[in-house]
Design a protein around this motif. Structure first.
Motif, PDB file in Angstrom:
ATOM      1  N   LEU A  64       0.762  -1.409  -0.142  1.00 27.50           N
ATOM      2  CA  LEU A  64       0.085   0.027  -0.007  1.00 27.50           C
ATOM      3  C   LEU A  64       1.041   1.069  -0.002  1.00 27.50           C
ATOM      4  O   LEU A  64       0.168   2.516   0.206  1.00 27.50           O
ATOM      5  CB  LEU A  64      -1.021   0.034   1.369  1.00 27.50           C
ATOM      6  CG  LEU A  64      -1.908  -1.088   1.496  1.00 27.50           C
ATOM      7  CD1 LEU A  64      -2.829  -1.060   2.686  1.00 27.50           C
ATOM      8  CD2 LEU A  64      -2.712  -1.218   0.217  1.00 27.50           C
ATOM      9  N   SER A  65       2.075   1.133  -0.379  1.00 27.31           N
ATOM     10  CA  SER A  65       3.082   2.360  -0.489  1.00 27.31           C
ATOM     11  C   SER A  65       2.417   3.273  -1.365  1.00 27.31           C
ATOM     12  O   SER A  65       2.168   3.014  -2.414  1.00 27.31           O
ATOM     13  CB  SER A  65       4.468   1.895  -0.619  1.00 27.31           C
ATOM     14  OG  SER A  65       4.632   1.268  -1.697  1.00 27.31           O
ATOM     15  N   GLY A  71      -6.761  11.821  -1.271  1.00 27.84           N
ATOM     16  CA  GLY A  71      -5.423  12.785  -1.126  1.00 27.84           C
ATOM     17  C   GLY A  71      -4.703  12.500   0.415  1.00 27.84           C
ATOM     18  O   GLY A  71      -3.684  12.863   0.658  1.00 27.84           O
ATOM     19  N   ILE A  72      -5.281  11.384   0.970  1.00 22.22           N
ATOM     20  CA  ILE A  72      -4.443  11.199   2.521  1.00 22.22           C
ATOM     21  C   ILE A  72      -3.862  10.048   2.276  1.00 22.22           C
ATOM     22  O   ILE A  72      -4.546   8.618   1.664  1.00 22.22           O
ATOM     23  CB  ILE A  72      -5.767  10.838   3.378  1.00 22.22           C
ATOM     24  CG1 ILE A  72      -6.351  12.208   3.738  1.00 22.22           C
ATOM     25  CG2 ILE A  72      -4.801  10.607   4.874  1.00 22.22           C
ATOM     26  CD1 ILE A  72      -7.660  12.271   4.725  1.00 22.22           C
ATOM     27  N   ALA A  73      -2.622   9.903   2.647  1.00 23.30           N
ATOM     28  CA  ALA A  73      -1.717   8.487   2.349  1.00 23.30           C
ATOM     29  C   ALA A  73      -2.350   7.532   3.296  1.00 23.30           C
ATOM     30  O   ALA A  73      -2.495   7.675   4.575  1.00 23.30           O
ATOM     31  CB  ALA A  73      -0.323   8.744   2.946  1.00 23.30           C
ATOM     32  N   VAL A  74      -2.368   6.374   2.868  1.00 28.87           N
ATOM     33  CA  VAL A  74      -3.074   5.129   3.590  1.00 28.87           C
ATOM     34  C   VAL A  74      -2.216   4.725   4.856  1.00 28.87           C
ATOM     35  O   VAL A  74      -2.538   4.498   5.762  1.00 28.87           O
ATOM     36  CB  VAL A  74      -3.312   3.951   2.609  1.00 28.87           C
ATOM     37  CG1 VAL A  74      -3.694   2.721   3.481  1.00 28.87           C
ATOM     38  CG2 VAL A  74      -4.591   4.262   1.731  1.00 28.87           C
ATOM     39  N   SER A  75      -0.757   4.912   4.493  1.00 33.96           N
ATOM     40  CA  SER A  75       0.211   4.608   5.739  1.00 33.96           C
ATOM     41  C   SER A  75       0.010   5.460   6.838  1.00 33.96           C
ATOM     42  O   SER A  75       0.144   5.136   7.672  1.00 33.96           O
ATOM     43  CB  SER A  75       1.748   4.600   4.883  1.00 33.96           C
ATOM     44  OG  SER A  75       1.859   6.013   4.398  1.00 33.96           O
ATOM     45  N   GLU A  76      -0.415   6.746   6.589  1.00 35.62           N
ATOM     46  CA  GLU A  76      -0.831   7.647   7.582  1.00 35.62           C
ATOM     47  C   GLU A  76      -1.911   7.490   8.333  1.00 35.62           C
ATOM     48  O   GLU A  76      -2.069   7.439   9.445  1.00 35.62           O
ATOM     49  CB  GLU A  76      -0.844   9.262   7.059  1.00 35.62           C
ATOM     50  CG  GLU A  76       0.484   9.659   6.536  1.00 35.62           C
ATOM     51  CD  GLU A  76       1.758   9.800   7.591  1.00 35.62           C
ATOM     52  OE1 GLU A  76       1.266   9.939   8.757  1.00 35.62           O
ATOM     53  OE2 GLU A  76       2.788   9.572   7.221  1.00 35.62           O
ATOM     54  N   LEU A  77      -2.864   6.896   7.570  1.00 39.08           N
ATOM     55  CA  LEU A  77      -4.050   6.457   8.166  1.00 39.08           C
ATOM     56  C   LEU A  77      -4.220   5.258   9.086  1.00 39.08           C
ATOM     57  O   LEU A  77      -4.483   5.335  10.256  1.00 39.08           O
ATOM     58  CB  LEU A  77      -5.132   6.123   7.126  1.00 39.08           C
ATOM     59  CG  LEU A  77      -5.719   7.379   6.161  1.00 39.08           C
ATOM     60  CD1 LEU A  77      -6.600   6.735   5.298  1.00 39.08           C
ATOM     61  CD2 LEU A  77      -6.541   8.330   7.142  1.00 39.08           C
ATOM     62  N   PHE A  78      -3.071   4.542   8.786  1.00 37.67           N
ATOM     63  CA  PHE A  78      -2.826   3.100   9.444  1.00 37.67           C
ATOM     64  C   PHE A  78      -2.228   3.526  10.841  1.00 37.67           C
ATOM     65  O   PHE A  78      -2.231   3.149  11.929  1.00 37.67           O
ATOM     66  CB  PHE A  78      -1.957   2.100   8.896  1.00 37.67           C
ATOM     67  CG  PHE A  78      -2.946   1.175   7.884  1.00 37.67           C
ATOM     68  CD1 PHE A  78      -4.034   0.581   8.314  1.00 37.67           C
ATOM     69  CD2 PHE A  78      -2.696   1.051   6.741  1.00 37.67           C
ATOM     70  CE1 PHE A  78      -4.781  -0.102   7.490  1.00 37.67           C
ATOM     71  CE2 PHE A  78      -3.260   0.057   5.731  1.00 37.67           C
ATOM     72  CZ  PHE A  78      -4.511  -0.444   6.104  1.00 37.67           C
TER      73      PHE A  78
END
Length: 87
Positions: A64-65, A71-78
């Protein structure tokens, strides 16, 4: 030079079809149903999904990189999710 292998399907029912070792780069899907479809070893690198229903979708063992949702990085959501649930 145009792709002479390009195929156009309109109002076509391909229910139950199987696609193995197929290159769909630069393909366009409009008003397509893929309910209960399975994707294995598929690259969606740099793909864009708009107005998509992902209800009940499971994503497993995925890279998921650089993936974003609105517009929000999935890594940040996790990362935020893990911080909230680590307490």
């Amino acid at each position: 030079m145009p792709n002479t292998n390009a195929v156009h399907h309109e109002n076509t029912d391909l229910t139950g079809s199987t696609f193995d070792d197929v290159n769909l780069s630069h393909a366009r899907f409009n008003d397509v149903r893929m309910d209960q479809a399975q994707f294995n070893n598929v690259s969606l690198r740099n793909a864009t999904l708009r107005n998509v229903c992902l209800s009940g979708v499971r994503i497993e063992d995925a890279d998921l990189s650089e993936m974003t949702i609105d517009g929000i990085a999935v890594s940040e959501l996790f990362r935020a999710y893990q911080l909230l649930h680590a307490r």
